[in-house]
Design an enzyme around this catalytic site. Structure first.
Site, PDB file in Angstrom:
ATOM      1  N   GLU A 353       4.762   5.393 -13.721  1.00 25.91           N
ATOM      2  CA  GLU A 353       4.665   4.267 -14.642  1.00 25.91           C
ATOM      3  C   GLU A 353       5.352   4.243 -15.803  1.00 25.91           C
ATOM      4  O   GLU A 353       5.857   3.694 -16.575  1.00 25.91           O
ATOM      5  CB  GLU A 353       3.382   3.766 -14.532  1.00 25.91           C
ATOM      6  CG  GLU A 353       3.468   2.003 -14.801  1.00 25.91           C
ATOM      7  CD  GLU A 353       1.922   1.551 -14.719  1.00 25.91           C
ATOM      8  OE1 GLU A 353       1.132   1.813 -14.014  1.00 25.91           O
ATOM      9  OE2 GLU A 353       1.648   0.517 -15.421  1.00 25.91           O
ATOM     10  N   HIS A 384      -1.549  22.606   5.291  1.00 22.41           N
ATOM     11  CA  HIS A 384      -1.465  22.313   6.814  1.00 22.41           C
ATOM     12  C   HIS A 384      -0.729  21.079   7.188  1.00 22.41           C
ATOM     13  O   HIS A 384      -1.035  20.495   8.105  1.00 22.41           O
ATOM     14  CB  HIS A 384      -2.996  22.194   7.063  1.00 22.41           C
ATOM     15  CG  HIS A 384      -3.683  23.419   7.113  1.00 22.41           C
ATOM     16  ND1 HIS A 384      -3.716  24.459   8.184  1.00 22.41           N
ATOM     17  CD2 HIS A 384      -4.325  23.942   5.894  1.00 22.41           C
ATOM     18  CE1 HIS A 384      -4.454  25.625   7.582  1.00 22.41           C
ATOM     19  NE2 HIS A 384      -4.858  25.363   6.483  1.00 22.41           N
ATOM     20  N   LYS A 512       2.550  -8.910 -10.824  1.00 19.78           N
ATOM     21  CA  LYS A 512       1.342  -9.709 -11.091  1.00 19.78           C
ATOM     22  C   LYS A 512       1.805 -11.345 -11.128  1.00 19.78           C
ATOM     23  O   LYS A 512       1.266 -12.157 -10.742  1.00 19.78           O
ATOM     24  CB  LYS A 512       0.756  -9.421 -12.836  1.00 19.78           C
ATOM     25  CG  LYS A 512      -0.053  -7.990 -12.671  1.00 19.78           C
ATOM     26  CD  LYS A 512      -0.456  -7.766 -13.922  1.00 19.78           C
ATOM     27  CE  LYS A 512      -1.186  -6.418 -14.010  1.00 19.78           C
ATOM     28  NZ  LYS A 512      -1.994  -6.127 -15.222  1.00 19.78           N
TER      29      LYS A 512
END
Ligand code: G6Q
Length: 552
Positions: A353, A384, A512
């Site tokens: 960000e 793994h 937003k």
């Protein structure tokens, strides 16, 4: 053409890169037995080993010259003294003031912010102690047993990461919960096991306008009032952390229960503020202040140490080296401590960000790579899973390997295995396995010549994969504060080199804004035609298929 890539130092680095590119770290280590000492730095018990990088002394010298060319020292001062370096929002960037431990003034618009910061810390202490000591009582006179932090992004990830990291310091009969997703399953699952009488909600939202958070907060309030059936009871159970006092009051939170944030603290840099209230409630204010101390220690190191010995500066410059010269698009954050499991998520936001920008400070499109894709997971889990690609894939993925030397329990049979993996992996990333070595191994196993032909190319590891190893004594409030501040400064330095503003987030704001527009269309019964055919099609399909009896 940008000034950066046209500069003499950039060009020098470019030709230096051509010399370094063919070199293998295996040979660099063989040629220089003191390489580890030469390329490692200390801050107290923190060891930053960067010797397993594709660098020479000349690389570091040139990268530091690049930092000087970009006026890094001036920018550091500008940030610490409160200049409005977040120029697109015309704001100072002062998360460092939240952990400042000296008596100097820090001024924003000629006003010293330190008295307000100290008052906030006092208020956090008073409140967290009341909860922890069970003096704070709910509406039925019972103590609080569960604290739910409702927030998203910067108002969620910091407290989530830090409270998990410092879990060993937590008061165990007080449980923390974090609700960030507006998907009703998140709050629904959380509330399932809670009782309104003993639950405290912290609504953490700097703006107090974030839809996700407000929807979750309203659901929490409805759930609470269903049982309490008395608006006055909200005063005992709802707290806000916000810069928008008016909106928090309008939501129904008593002014005394509002902890103030300032516009000079960015969301993703806000865990040091009252956004960290849930951390303070969990581990106690003394420990919270130790975390601030650890961060301050790194701030002072960053502010006063010459670049060549400056841990965040070197960390940042190494990132630039791979991002801009080796053209690697990503890097991995690999903690080897269960309690650091949210660290990669936290740092991914802080990095991406901050430095996911393409317009420079002069308003021009950049012609070089800026922020990389940050990803990661617990190292052991990654081994793994995705380490395969890091060892033998076609991408160059530098990695930070982070491990405390001991932990709260430190059971030998566990911890030695863990640490063996740390050392073995960094070595394998660096050395790889040559054809000769792979062949010798297969011969020792007695494989047939036929099988050897099939297996051999697959058993070769090219190595030469860079890692930084960060070790420190134990994961405690001081070391956590120091670690997080180290990364914050890393991202800052990179933003300065790339000449971008690391402190705005217009991409987040866009999300937003867009969601609000579409929400209105979802509420009406008629199909939409306001978008492209795909978006219209998706919205209309959703409207047709959704259940007609959704509860509020
Ligand atoms: C952080 C970002 C973003 C922000 C959230 C929540 O730097 O700006 O993640 O923290 O969008 O915003 P509010 O705290 O205003 O609700």
């Amino acid at each position: 053409m940008s000034e950066l890539t046209e500069s003499t130092i950039w060009r020098t680095l470019q030709s230096h890169f051509e010399q370094i590119k063919p070199l293998h770290m295996r040979n660099m280590f063989a040629d220089d037995p003191a390489r580890f000492e030469r390329f490692s730095l200390h801050l107290d018990d923190l060891l930053f080993d960067f010797s397993k990088n594709r660098i020479t002394g000349e690389t570091i010298k040139l990268l530091c010259e690049l930092a000087e060319h970009c006026d890094l020292a001036d920018w550091i001062e500008k940030m610490f003294r409160g200049d409005a370096i977040n120029h697109t929002e015309q704001r100072a960037v002062l998360h460092t003031a939240l952990r400042n431990q000296n008596n100097n003034k820090i001024e924003v618009e000629n006003q010293d912010v330190m008295p307000e910061v100290r008052a906030m810390l006092d208020k956090m202490r008073l409140f967290s102690e009341q909860i922890r000591s069970r003096h704070w009582r709910g509406y039925t006179n019972q103590p609080i047993t569960d604290v739910v932090n409702i927030g998203v992004g910067g108002s969620d990830l910091g407290p989530l990461m830090a409270s998990e990291a410092l879990h060993s310091y937590a008061l165990h009969d007080l449980k923390l919960h974090f609700v960030s997703n507006v998907d009703e399953n998140h709050i629904g699952d959380t509330l399932e096991s809670l009782k309104p009488e003993t639950t405290l909600f912290i609504i953490a939202s700097k703006s107090f306008t974030t839809q996700d958070t407000l929807v979750n907060a309203r659901t929490a309030r409805r759930w609470f009032l269903k049982r309490a059936d008395d608006n006055a009871a909200i005063g005992k159970h709802f707290i806000a952390v916000s810069n928008n006092i008016e909106a928090a009051v309008e939501f129904g939170i008593h002014e005394d229960n509002i902890f103030k944030m300032w516009d000079w603290v960015g969301g993703r840099y806000s865990m040091w503020s009252a956004v960290g209230l849930s951390i303070a409630i969990s581990i106690g204010m003394d420990n919270f202040e130790q975390m601030l101390k650890g961060a301050y220690q790194m701030d002072e190191h960053f502010r006063t140490t010459p670049f060549e010995q400056n841990i965040p500066v070197i960390l940042a410059l190494l990132g630039i080296w791979y991002n801009n010269f080796f053209n690697s698009q990503t890097y991995a954050i690999l903690p080897y401590d269960q309690h650091l499991r949210y660290l990669p998520d936290y740092l991914r936001q802080a990095d991406m960000e901050s430095n996911g920008k393409r317009i420079d400070r002069n308003g021009h499109l950049v012609n070089y790579n800026t922020g990389p894709v940050a990803f990661g997971q617990l190292g052991i889990t990654g081994q793994h899973a995705f380490y395969q690609l890091m060892h033998q894939g076609t991408k160059l993925i530098p990695a930070d390997i982070i491990a405390p030397i001991t932990n709260w329990q430190c059971i030998r049979s566990h911890h030695r295995v863990l640490m063996a993996n740390v050392f073995a992996q960094t070595e394998a990333f660096m050395r790889g396995k040559t054809e000769q070595e792979a062949k010798a191994e297969l011969e020792a196993e007695g494989v047939s010549a036929e099988l050897m032909e099939v297996l051999l190319p697959n058993k070769i590891f090219p190595g030469n994969k860079p890692t930084n190893t960060i070790l420190f004594n134990t994961l405690d409030p001081v070391s956590l504060g120091r670690l997080i501040a180290m990364y914050e400064h890393k991202f800052f330095v990179q933003g300065i080199i790339w000449n971008i503003n690391s402190f705005d987030q217009w991409g987040v704001e866009l999300g937003k804004q867009l969601a609000k527009t579409v929400l209105d269309e979802l509420d009406g019964p008629e199909p939409t035609s306001a978008h492209d055919s795909s978006t219209n099609g998706l919205i209309n399909y959703y409207k047709k298929m959704r259940p007609s009896n959704e509860p509020e």
